[in-house]
Write a protein that holds these residues in place. Sequence first.
Motif, mmCIF file in Angstrom:
data_model
loop_
_atom_site.group_PDB
_atom_site.id
_atom_site.type_symbol
_atom_site.label_atom_id
_atom_site.label_comp_id
_atom_site.label_asym_id
_atom_site.label_seq_id
_atom_site.Cartn_x
_atom_site.Cartn_y
_atom_site.Cartn_z
ATOM 1 N N GLN A 1 -33.054 -13.558 -43.547
ATOM 2 C CA GLN A 1 -33.664 -12.332 -43.059
ATOM 3 C C GLN A 1 -33.658 -11.293 -44.172
ATOM 4 O O GLN A 1 -32.702 -11.199 -44.944
ATOM 5 C CB GLN A 1 -32.892 -11.799 -41.849
ATOM 6 N N PRO A 2 -34.717 -10.480 -44.309
ATOM 7 C CA PRO A 2 -34.736 -9.469 -45.378
ATOM 8 C C PRO A 2 -33.642 -8.442 -45.170
ATOM 9 O O PRO A 2 -33.382 -8.003 -44.045
ATOM 10 C CB PRO A 2 -36.137 -8.855 -45.251
ATOM 11 N N LYS A 3 -32.976 -8.090 -46.256
ATOM 12 C CA LYS A 3 -31.911 -7.104 -46.205
ATOM 13 C C LYS A 3 -32.507 -5.698 -46.184
ATOM 14 O O LYS A 3 -33.590 -5.461 -46.689
ATOM 15 C CB LYS A 3 -30.985 -7.260 -47.419
ATOM 16 N N LYS A 4 -31.782 -4.777 -45.591
ATOM 17 C CA LYS A 4 -32.239 -3.394 -45.548
ATOM 18 C C LYS A 4 -32.079 -2.754 -46.924
ATOM 19 O O LYS A 4 -31.146 -3.044 -47.649
ATOM 20 C CB LYS A 4 -31.442 -2.598 -44.506
ATOM 21 N N ASN A 5 -33.039 -1.838 -47.204
ATOM 22 C CA ASN A 5 -33.029 -1.104 -48.487
ATOM 23 C C ASN A 5 -32.987 -2.060 -49.675
ATOM 24 O O ASN A 5 -32.253 -1.867 -50.634
ATOM 25 C CB ASN A 5 -31.843 -0.146 -48.544
ATOM 26 N N SER A 6 -33.721 -3.123 -49.600
ATOM 27 C CA SER A 6 -33.751 -4.090 -50.691
ATOM 28 C C SER A 6 -35.202 -4.388 -51.055
ATOM 29 O O SER A 6 -36.145 -3.951 -50.402
ATOM 30 C CB SER A 6 -33.041 -5.386 -50.284
ATOM 31 N N LYS A 7 -35.335 -5.160 -52.104
ATOM 32 C CA LYS A 7 -36.665 -5.514 -52.582
ATOM 33 C C LYS A 7 -37.389 -6.385 -51.578
ATOM 34 O O LYS A 7 -38.620 -6.380 -51.506
ATOM 35 C CB LYS A 7 -36.534 -6.227 -53.919
ATOM 36 N N GLU A 8 -36.612 -7.137 -50.763
ATOM 37 C CA GLU A 8 -37.243 -8.050 -49.813
ATOM 38 C C GLU A 8 -38.016 -7.297 -48.739
ATOM 39 O O GLU A 8 -38.977 -7.816 -48.190
ATOM 40 C CB GLU A 8 -36.178 -8.946 -49.176
ATOM 41 N N GLU A 9 -37.590 -6.055 -48.408
ATOM 42 C CA GLU A 9 -38.342 -5.278 -47.437
ATOM 43 C C GLU A 9 -39.716 -4.908 -47.981
ATOM 44 O O GLU A 9 -40.694 -4.863 -47.242
ATOM 45 C CB GLU A 9 -37.562 -4.025 -47.055
ATOM 46 N N GLU A 10 -39.806 -4.628 -49.283
ATOM 47 C CA GLU A 10 -41.103 -4.308 -49.880
ATOM 48 C C GLU A 10 -42.018 -5.526 -49.888
ATOM 49 O O GLU A 10 -43.240 -5.396 -49.882
ATOM 50 C CB GLU A 10 -40.901 -3.795 -51.302
ATOM 51 N N GLU A 11 -41.430 -6.720 -49.910
ATOM 52 C CA GLU A 11 -42.258 -7.921 -49.925
ATOM 53 C C GLU A 11 -42.940 -8.176 -48.596
ATOM 54 O O GLU A 11 -43.823 -9.028 -48.514
ATOM 55 C CB GLU A 11 -41.387 -9.126 -50.298
ATOM 56 N N ASN A 12 -42.529 -7.481 -47.522
ATOM 57 C CA ASN A 12 -43.111 -7.709 -46.207
ATOM 58 C C ASN A 12 -44.565 -7.265 -46.124
ATOM 59 O O ASN A 12 -45.236 -7.545 -45.129
ATOM 60 C CB ASN A 12 -42.286 -6.997 -45.128
ATOM 61 N N ARG B 1 -44.592 -11.899 -44.428
ATOM 62 C CA ARG B 1 -44.569 -11.599 -42.991
ATOM 63 C C ARG B 1 -44.570 -12.883 -42.169
ATOM 64 O O ARG B 1 -43.884 -12.984 -41.142
ATOM 65 C CB ARG B 1 -45.769 -10.729 -42.620
ATOM 66 N N ALA B 2 -45.330 -13.877 -42.612
ATOM 67 C CA ALA B 2 -45.338 -15.163 -41.912
ATOM 68 C C ALA B 2 -43.969 -15.829 -41.975
ATOM 69 O O ALA B 2 -43.501 -16.421 -40.994
ATOM 70 C CB ALA B 2 -46.405 -16.077 -42.513
ATOM 71 N N PHE B 3 -43.325 -15.720 -43.129
ATOM 72 C CA PHE B 3 -41.982 -16.290 -43.252
ATOM 73 C C PHE B 3 -40.996 -15.582 -42.330
ATOM 74 O O PHE B 3 -40.133 -16.215 -41.710
ATOM 75 C CB PHE B 3 -41.522 -16.192 -44.704
ATOM 76 N N LEU B 4 -41.132 -14.254 -42.202
ATOM 77 C CA LEU B 4 -40.267 -13.503 -41.288
ATOM 78 C C LEU B 4 -40.515 -13.921 -39.840
ATOM 79 O O LEU B 4 -39.561 -14.093 -39.064
ATOM 80 C CB LEU B 4 -40.511 -12.002 -41.465
ATOM 81 N N LEU B 5 -41.775 -14.107 -39.464
ATOM 82 C CA LEU B 5 -42.085 -14.582 -38.106
ATOM 83 C C LEU B 5 -41.528 -15.980 -37.893
ATOM 84 O O LEU B 5 -41.031 -16.302 -36.805
ATOM 85 C CB LEU B 5 -43.604 -14.568 -37.891
ATOM 86 N N THR B 6 -41.601 -16.816 -38.916
ATOM 87 C CA THR B 6 -41.033 -18.163 -38.803
ATOM 88 C C THR B 6 -39.532 -18.102 -38.583
ATOM 89 O O THR B 6 -38.978 -18.853 -37.771
ATOM 90 C CB THR B 6 -41.354 -18.967 -40.072
ATOM 91 N N LEU B 7 -38.855 -17.197 -39.283
ATOM 92 C CA LEU B 7 -37.412 -17.046 -39.094
ATOM 93 C C LEU B 7 -37.095 -16.583 -37.673
ATOM 94 O O LEU B 7 -36.133 -17.055 -37.053
ATOM 95 C CB LEU B 7 -36.860 -16.049 -40.112
ATOM 96 N N ASN B 8 -37.905 -15.653 -37.146
ATOM 97 C CA ASN B 8 -37.676 -15.190 -35.771
ATOM 98 C C ASN B 8 -37.911 -16.311 -34.764
ATOM 99 O O ASN B 8 -37.146 -16.469 -33.809
ATOM 100 C CB ASN B 8 -38.593 -14.005 -35.474
ATOM 101 N N GLU B 9 -38.977 -17.086 -34.978
ATOM 102 C CA GLU B 9 -39.236 -18.211 -34.079
ATOM 103 C C GLU B 9 -38.134 -19.259 -34.207
ATOM 104 O O GLU B 9 -37.739 -19.889 -33.211
ATOM 105 C CB GLU B 9 -40.601 -18.836 -34.415
ATOM 106 N N LEU B 10 -37.632 -19.444 -35.419
ATOM 107 C CA LEU B 10 -36.548 -20.397 -35.614
ATOM 108 C C LEU B 10 -35.281 -19.936 -34.900
ATOM 109 O O LEU B 10 -34.515 -20.760 -34.383
ATOM 110 C CB LEU B 10 -36.279 -20.562 -37.115
#
Length: 595
Positions: A55-66, A72-81
């Motif tokens: 999951q993307p960390k808060k206040n990190s570079k991964e949030e900007e990648e969303n 975003r698809a990877f984040l949805l996949t993690l939520n579905e997982l």
Amino acid sequence: MGLCWSYTEDQFENLEKHTQWGIEFVEKYTKFVKERSEIELSYAKQIRNLSKKYQPKKNSKEEEENKYSSCRAFLLTLNELNDYAGQHEVIAENLTSQIIADLTRYIQELKTERKSHFHDGRKAQQHIENSWKQLESSKRRFERDCKEADRAQQYFEKMDADINVTKADVEKARQQAQMRHQMAADSKNEYSAYLQKFNQEQNEHYYTHIPQIFQRIQEMEERRIEKVGQCMRTFAEVDRQVLPIVGKCLDGMTKAAESIEPKSQVVEAYKSGFEPPGDVEFEDYGQAMKRTASESSLSNSRGDAKVEKSGNKSKGKLWPFMKKNKPPPPPPASASPSPSAIPNGPQSPKQHKEHLSLRLNDFMTSKPKMHCFRSLKRGGSGSEDFSHLPPEQRRKKLQAKIDDLSKDIEKEMDKKDALVKMKDVYVKNPNLGDPNSVDQRLAETTQIEDRFTTNILKPSHACLSITDALTTGSGQGRCYSYCVRSSLSSPDGSYTEEQSAETQVKASTTEFDDEFDVEEETMPAIGTCKALYPFEGRNEGTISVMEGELLYVIEEDKGDGWTRVRRNEEEEGYVPTSYVEVFLDTNGKGAMTYI
């Protein structure tokens, strides 16, 4: 009879072994389901940990990648997982409640029932064995009494035939024979009764009691087998019940994958806003260079000599020549600074241009370290106003900062409104609370809101300036048209002041002239200032001031150390911020222009 009884006893032993094996089988199946449940729980836990790990960390570079569709698809996949892991937890819970708990209780009932059936069987066997023993005992007694009666009869007949025996002895022998015959008759009757009783009990044992016990054991086994089959069906149904939700999770993953847009705006996202440099003019060294205001190139005799001496290794690199890029002079300690001691400030279009070589030499000695494209790509030296970034990237960063501050301001305004309403309620109904208790919190909220409002002014002004510059191509935006070339010649890709001493600088004087020939509209005053030290503005873009002189402020310091002031409608320019004391009119009409 003995063979028959032995055969029946062996069957009881076989039934006992079989039913015990059946109970052990149910226990083994229960253990299997329990281990399956533990595996499901462990698998669900591992899946959840995996989803949480990525999951993307808060206040990190991964949030900007969303902002990218694949992220975003990877984040949805993690939520579905994560939901998929929840279904495995449901499987484990249903296996425990519907199978394991039920079978554990049933095994105890089965053991109790089996014990009762075999207890009844052993009791019936014991009863028939006792009847058999009584029959055998009466039979042996009857046989013994018959033999005794025969011997007594023979003895009487012998005594009766002997003439030497007295009549009394004969009578005694006769009575003894009669008594033995009576005892044999009684034994015969007793044996007959026992035999009849045993036959009846044996008939009931083999045709009534034992079949009933066997039937109960058979029904118990049938129920056990049916229970195992029912649990196996439940075992499959537990998985089948979660299949629709699992299918939805998989459909969500597929939908997330389909939402990925291959055509991404990656070039647009990283657009710097720099304009390509102009053509490099041919320099004729055979003739003396005529430095006029219409020249199309800038040269540095010191740079030319060093470039020729070093074998033209750094030839072709251009300076990013920007307005207000030089640091302002420090305030004087006691006396006013001399004109020669003050480095050039920003140039003004309304004053006469100095000699280009003097201007360029002064620019090279006073210009702060600038970064080229490679250093900007690597991050450069960050600042709160993102001045180390290219204009387009800086505008995006500033806009994001403005949005965050706007959300904070809106949040504080909502909190303030809630406190005002609470105070009104307390005023109308003092029983609910003291209205004065809200004043401190209201003051704190107002102070926080004012601080956020103040903090948003500077990025708003900077963002507006960059947007206007990028849109119109004038003012500060044109300054970005000068870009650094041949950055690969630097080991770390950075463009520094030290490297500039060994490079030849070329710039188009046409663009240089256009930089300062743009006619700007009159800007409203946003405050006043008082000169603390005298300043001789002999360079382009600056204005001379006397100590103690009052001026209008039309543009505040943007972090570069210069403040734009106006003496009257015709005279305006930049002065070092450290030379003046600024009094901004926060309630004025001009101040609202820059919000």
